[in-house]
Design a protein around this motif. Structure first.
Motif, PDB file in Angstrom:
ATOM      1  N   MET A   1       0.826  -1.191   0.000  1.00 28.06           N
ATOM      2  CA  MET A   1       0.000   0.000   0.000  1.00 28.06           C
ATOM      3  C   MET A   1       0.872   1.257   0.000  1.00 28.06           C
ATOM      4  O   MET A   1       0.561   2.225  -0.678  1.00 28.06           O
ATOM      5  CB  MET A   1      -0.919  -0.008   1.214  1.00 28.06           C
ATOM      6  N   LEU A   2       1.948   1.220   0.779  1.00 29.72           N
ATOM      7  CA  LEU A   2       2.834   2.380   0.849  1.00 29.72           C
ATOM      8  C   LEU A   2       3.503   2.637  -0.494  1.00 29.72           C
ATOM      9  O   LEU A   2       3.644   3.794  -0.905  1.00 29.72           O
ATOM     10  CB  LEU A   2       3.886   2.162   1.935  1.00 29.72           C
ATOM     11  N   SER A   3       3.872   1.571  -1.204  1.00 26.85           N
ATOM     12  CA  SER A   3       4.515   1.760  -2.504  1.00 26.85           C
ATOM     13  C   SER A   3       3.535   2.328  -3.524  1.00 26.85           C
ATOM     14  O   SER A   3       3.910   3.161  -4.357  1.00 26.85           O
ATOM     15  CB  SER A   3       5.111   0.448  -3.002  1.00 26.85           C
ATOM     16  N   SER A   4       2.265   1.920  -3.482  1.00 28.50           N
ATOM     17  CA  SER A   4       1.283   2.472  -4.423  1.00 28.50           C
ATOM     18  C   SER A   4       1.011   3.943  -4.121  1.00 28.50           C
ATOM     19  O   SER A   4       0.869   4.759  -5.040  1.00 28.50           O
ATOM     20  CB  SER A   4      -0.016   1.671  -4.400  1.00 28.50           C
ATOM     21  N   PHE A   5       0.966   4.313  -2.827  1.00 20.25           N
ATOM     22  CA  PHE A   5       0.800   5.717  -2.471  1.00 20.25           C
ATOM     23  C   PHE A   5       2.012   6.528  -2.925  1.00 20.25           C
ATOM     24  O   PHE A   5       1.875   7.634  -3.445  1.00 20.25           O
ATOM     25  CB  PHE A   5       0.602   5.875  -0.960  1.00 20.25           C
ATOM     26  N   ASN A   6       3.209   5.959  -2.737  1.00 22.95           N
ATOM     27  CA  ASN A   6       4.434   6.625  -3.144  1.00 22.95           C
ATOM     28  C   ASN A   6       4.438   6.873  -4.662  1.00 22.95           C
ATOM     29  O   ASN A   6       4.816   7.954  -5.127  1.00 22.95           O
ATOM     30  CB  ASN A   6       5.645   5.794  -2.723  1.00 22.95           C
ATOM     31  N   GLU A   7       4.030   5.888  -5.435  1.00 25.25           N
ATOM     32  CA  GLU A   7       3.959   6.049  -6.898  1.00 25.25           C
ATOM     33  C   GLU A   7       2.944   7.125  -7.271  1.00 25.25           C
ATOM     34  O   GLU A   7       3.187   7.942  -8.159  1.00 25.25           O
ATOM     35  CB  GLU A   7       3.589   4.722  -7.556  1.00 25.25           C
ATOM     36  N   TRP A   8       1.785   7.118  -6.615  1.00 27.71           N
ATOM     37  CA  TRP A   8       0.765   8.124  -6.934  1.00 27.71           C
ATOM     38  C   TRP A   8       1.256   9.518  -6.553  1.00 27.71           C
ATOM     39  O   TRP A   8       1.090  10.475  -7.300  1.00 27.71           O
ATOM     40  CB  TRP A   8      -0.527   7.804  -6.179  1.00 27.71           C
ATOM     41  N   PHE A   9       1.870   9.651  -5.374  1.00 25.76           N
ATOM     42  CA  PHE A   9       2.295  10.957  -4.871  1.00 25.76           C
ATOM     43  C   PHE A   9       3.365  11.586  -5.748  1.00 25.76           C
ATOM     44  O   PHE A   9       3.384  12.798  -5.947  1.00 25.76           O
ATOM     45  CB  PHE A   9       2.807  10.801  -3.430  1.00 25.76           C
ATOM     46  N   TRP A  10       4.270  10.780  -6.296  1.00 27.83           N
ATOM     47  CA  TRP A  10       5.378  11.309  -7.090  1.00 27.83           C
ATOM     48  C   TRP A  10       5.121  11.238  -8.592  1.00 27.83           C
ATOM     49  O   TRP A  10       6.058  11.190  -9.387  1.00 27.83           O
ATOM     50  CB  TRP A  10       6.675  10.571  -6.749  1.00 27.83           C
ATOM     51  N   GLN A  11       3.873  11.297  -9.002  1.00 34.94           N
ATOM     52  CA  GLN A  11       3.559  11.311 -10.438  1.00 34.94           C
ATOM     53  C   GLN A  11       4.180  12.536 -11.098  1.00 34.94           C
ATOM     54  O   GLN A  11       4.220  13.622 -10.526  1.00 34.94           O
ATOM     55  CB  GLN A  11       2.055  11.330 -10.672  1.00 34.94           C
ATOM     56  N   ASP A  12       4.607  12.351 -12.346  1.00 35.49           N
ATOM     57  CA  ASP A  12       5.250  13.440 -13.080  1.00 35.49           C
ATOM     58  C   ASP A  12       4.335  14.646 -13.226  1.00 35.49           C
ATOM     59  O   ASP A  12       4.782  15.787 -13.115  1.00 35.49           O
ATOM     60  CB  ASP A  12       5.652  12.960 -14.488  1.00 35.49           C
ATOM     61  N   ARG A  13       3.069  14.408 -13.452  1.00 34.42           N
ATOM     62  CA  ARG A  13       2.159  15.524 -13.729  1.00 34.42           C
ATOM     63  C   ARG A  13       1.921  16.424 -12.515  1.00 34.42           C
ATOM     64  O   ARG A  13       1.548  17.568 -12.653  1.00 34.42           O
ATOM     65  CB  ARG A  13       0.825  15.019 -14.275  1.00 34.42           C
ATOM     66  N   PHE A  14       2.165  15.914 -11.297  1.00 32.52           N
ATOM     67  CA  PHE A  14       2.008  16.741 -10.102  1.00 32.52           C
ATOM     68  C   PHE A  14       3.180  17.696  -9.904  1.00 32.52           C
ATOM     69  O   PHE A  14       3.003  18.820  -9.469  1.00 32.52           O
ATOM     70  CB  PHE A  14       1.880  15.885  -8.845  1.00 32.52           C
TER      71      PHE A  14
END
Length: 113
Positions: free
Chosen positions: A1-14
Motif C-alpha cells: 500500500m505504501l509503494s502504491s501511495f508513493n507512486e501516486w504521490f510522485w507522479q510526473d504531472r504533479f
C-alpha cells in the motif's frame, strides 16, 4: 500500500512541467540534480528554527524587554452601549463626523470617548 501511495504521490504531472519526466532528472554526465528526498532536510531545519525562536523569546527577548521597562498594557473593558452597537450593525463601522456628534450626544459621551 505504501509503494502504491508513493507512486501516486510522485507522479510526473504533479511535480514537473509538461513533457518532462523523472528519468530526465537523473544524475548523469557529471550533473547532479536535486532529489525528492532532499526535501526531508526542511523538517529538522524548521524544528531547529522554532526551538531557536522559543529560546530567544524566553531567555533573551523577555528579560531584555523587562530590563528596558517595556510593560504589557492591560486593556480596559468596554462597557456595552446598545445605541452604538445598533448603529454599527446597521450603518457600518466608519461613521462620518456629523453621525459621530449625534451618536455622542445620544449616548451622553464626549466625541473623543
Amino acid at each position: 500500500m505504501l509503494s502504491s501511495f508513493n507512486e501516486w504521490f510522485w507522479q510526473d504531472r504533479f511535480w514537473l512541467p509538461p513533457n518532462v519526466t523523472w528519468t530526465e532528472l537523473e544524475d548523469r554526465d557529471g550533473r547532479v540534480y536535486p532529489h525528492p528526498q532532499d526535501l526531508l532536510a526542511a523538517l529538522p531545519l524548521a524544528l531547529v528554527l522554532l526551538a531557536m525562536r522559543l529560546a530567544f523569546e524566553r531567555f533573551i527577548g523577555l528579560p531584555l524587554s523587562r530590563w528596558l521597562g517595556v510593560r504589557d498594557q492591560t486593556r480596559r473593558q468596554v462597557k456595552p452601549n446598545a445605541t452604538l452597537e445598533k448603529h454599527f450593525l446597521t450603518e457600518g463601522h466608519r461613521p462620518k463626523e456629523p453621525q459621530l456628534s449625534l451618536l455622542a450626544a445620544q449616548c451622553g459621551l464626549t466625541l473623543q470617548q
